[in-house]
Design a protein around this motif. Structure first.
Motif, short mmCIF file in Angstrom:
data_model
loop_
_atom_site.label_atom_id
_atom_site.label_comp_id
_atom_site.label_asym_id
_atom_site.label_seq_id
_atom_site.Cartn_x
_atom_site.Cartn_y
_atom_site.Cartn_z
N MET A 1 0.83 -1.20 0.00
CA MET A 1 0.00 0.00 0.00
C MET A 1 0.87 1.26 0.00
SD MET A 1 -3.03 1.20 2.63
CE MET A 1 -4.10 -0.13 2.09
N GLN B 1 2.41 1.72 -3.53
CA GLN B 1 1.46 2.21 -4.53
C GLN B 1 1.02 3.64 -4.23
OE1 GLN B 1 -1.43 -1.05 -4.47
NE2 GLN B 1 -0.71 -1.69 -6.48
N ASN B 2 0.79 3.96 -2.97
CA ASN B 2 0.37 5.32 -2.62
C ASN B 2 1.46 6.33 -2.94
OD1 ASN B 2 -2.17 4.57 -1.76
ND2 ASN B 2 -1.58 4.38 0.39
N ARG B 3 2.71 5.96 -2.68
CA ARG B 3 3.82 6.86 -3.02
C ARG B 3 3.84 7.14 -4.52
NH1 ARG B 3 8.83 4.01 0.22
NH2 ARG B 3 8.74 5.21 2.17
N GLU C 1 0.90 9.44 -5.52
CA GLU C 1 1.14 10.81 -5.06
C GLU C 1 2.19 11.51 -5.92
OE1 GLU C 1 2.20 10.39 -0.99
OE2 GLU C 1 0.18 9.82 -0.35
N SER D 1 -3.65 -2.48 -3.51
CA SER D 1 -4.06 -1.95 -2.22
C SER D 1 -4.89 -0.69 -2.40
CB SER D 1 -2.83 -1.64 -1.36
OG SER D 1 -2.04 -0.64 -1.98
N ILE D 2 -5.10 -0.27 -3.66
CA ILE D 2 -5.96 0.88 -3.95
C ILE D 2 -6.99 0.45 -4.99
CG2 ILE D 2 -4.18 2.59 -3.43
CD1 ILE D 2 -3.66 2.83 -6.43
#
Length: 347
Positions: free
Chosen positions: A109, A112-114, A117, A217-218
């Motif tokens: 997560m 992927q979030n990094r 963003e 994870s998204i």
């Protein structure tokens, strides 16, 4: 004669492994998707030659987009996962693509979030960049029309069961859509890793999971849940066993998602007679040599492996679970707005 290397590797090889089992083997599966998407963007004037296309990737899509950009004279910028290896980095550099790789992380997560963003910041800093949105823009369905037509030609008339990683949803979803539109009886079976939110398995975890490309994870808005009939969740260990068995049984050297699909395809084929089971091998096994194949002598065979059949998402558990999609949730909506779907006439 092909005009570009990307054209040469875009189409898969159909390999019959048994009378009712076919492997759809790609070198780099998402090349077909990237070529179709970039060509459509150019044809509609959404981008022009020389523009910069940007996206996030854990591996396969990075090379696919770089090749499509090379093919059509575009610039390419990739925000890459920590799983991007040296072999891929070098190819991207030589092809003229630029790569920003996230720092190492054991947290899917966070990785992927990094990346998401960072893409957002890039777009603010460079308003002329075009975000390909491989996770969310149904333009990525378009390129798989040719694959569906090839499969329809090469596999005899009759019911099909297609087994593959769900991923962003574009490959399996598009094949299901196009083949059903052509009148084929198609069951669509998706593969997921544990921990993926796509089909409600975020409460599970696989400490050895390195097959991030088949789950997330998204939320991926390109995943149209109602297209799928059944979902398999496969652990790293079982996917590795499937990949080794696939190479040993057939000579097909493919990655971990192909191993998971081969495992699930065997189970699916034993459920009903009269259906041809087609599983996808989206990439070769070269980048998985150390993680999956080096210790092949100690990897168990798959003959005695079977899934745990569950009635709802609460029952999902390692190392292998399967559920009918309708049993998982009656509340899922189609996450792709009608206006965002593939161009008219393509689905």
């Amino acid at each position: 004669m092909h005009e570009h290397y990307a054209d040469a590797i875009a189409d898969p090889d159909c390999i019959r492994l048994a009378p009712d089992l076919v492997c759809l083997r790609f070198e780099v599966m998402k090349v077909r998707s990237a070529l179709g998407a970039v060509r459509h963007l150019l044809d509609t004037g959404a981008v022009r030659p020389g523009d910069t296309l940007v996206d996030s990737s854990s591996g396969i899509y990075a090379l696919a987009l770089a090749l499509a950009c090379h093919r059509y004279g575009m610039r390419c910028h990739i925000v890459g996962s920590s799983t991007v290896d040296e072999t891929l980095r070098v190819q991207l550099e030589v092809l003229g693509a630029t790569l920003e790789q996230m720092p190492p992380s054991d947290d899917l997560m966070l990785d992927q979030n990094r990346r998401v963003e960072r893409v957002g910041r890039l777009l603010l800093e460079n308003p002329g960049f075009h975000w390909m949105r491989q996770y969310h823009d149904a333009i990525h369905y378009v390129g798989y029309r040719e694959v569906a037509e090839q499969l329809d030609r090469e596999v005899p008339t009759g019911p099909l069961t297609i087994v593959s990683g769900v991923g962003t949803g574009s490959s399996t979803g598009a094949l299901g859509c196009y083949l059903r539109a052509a009148g084929r009886d198609v069951e669509l079976v998706g593969i997921q890793p544990f921990g993926s939110v796509t089909f409600n398995a975020e409460h599970t975890a696989d400490p050895d999971m390195i097959i991030a490309g088949i789950g997330s994870s998204i939320e991926f808005r390109n995943v149209r849940h109602e297209l799928y009939d059944r979902i398999h969740w496969v652990s790293f260990e079982y996917a590795r066993a499937g990949a080794v068995a696939l190479l040993r049984d057939s000579g097909v050297f493919a990655g971990l998602s192909a191993g998971a699909a081969y495992l699930a395809a065997g189970w699916e084929g034993g459920r009903t007679a009269g259906r041809t089971v087609v599983f996808l091998a989206p990439d070769t096994g070269h980048r998985y040599v150390r993680a999956a194949f080096a210790a092949h002598a100690h990897v168990p065979g798959i003959a005695d492996l079977s899934p745990h059949e569950v009635a709802d998402s609460d029952g999902i558990a390692l190392p292998w679970s399967v559920a009918d999609r309708k049993a998982l949730s009656a509340s899922w909506r189609d996450p792709v707005p009608v206006a965002a779907r593939a161009p008219s006439g393509s689905l």
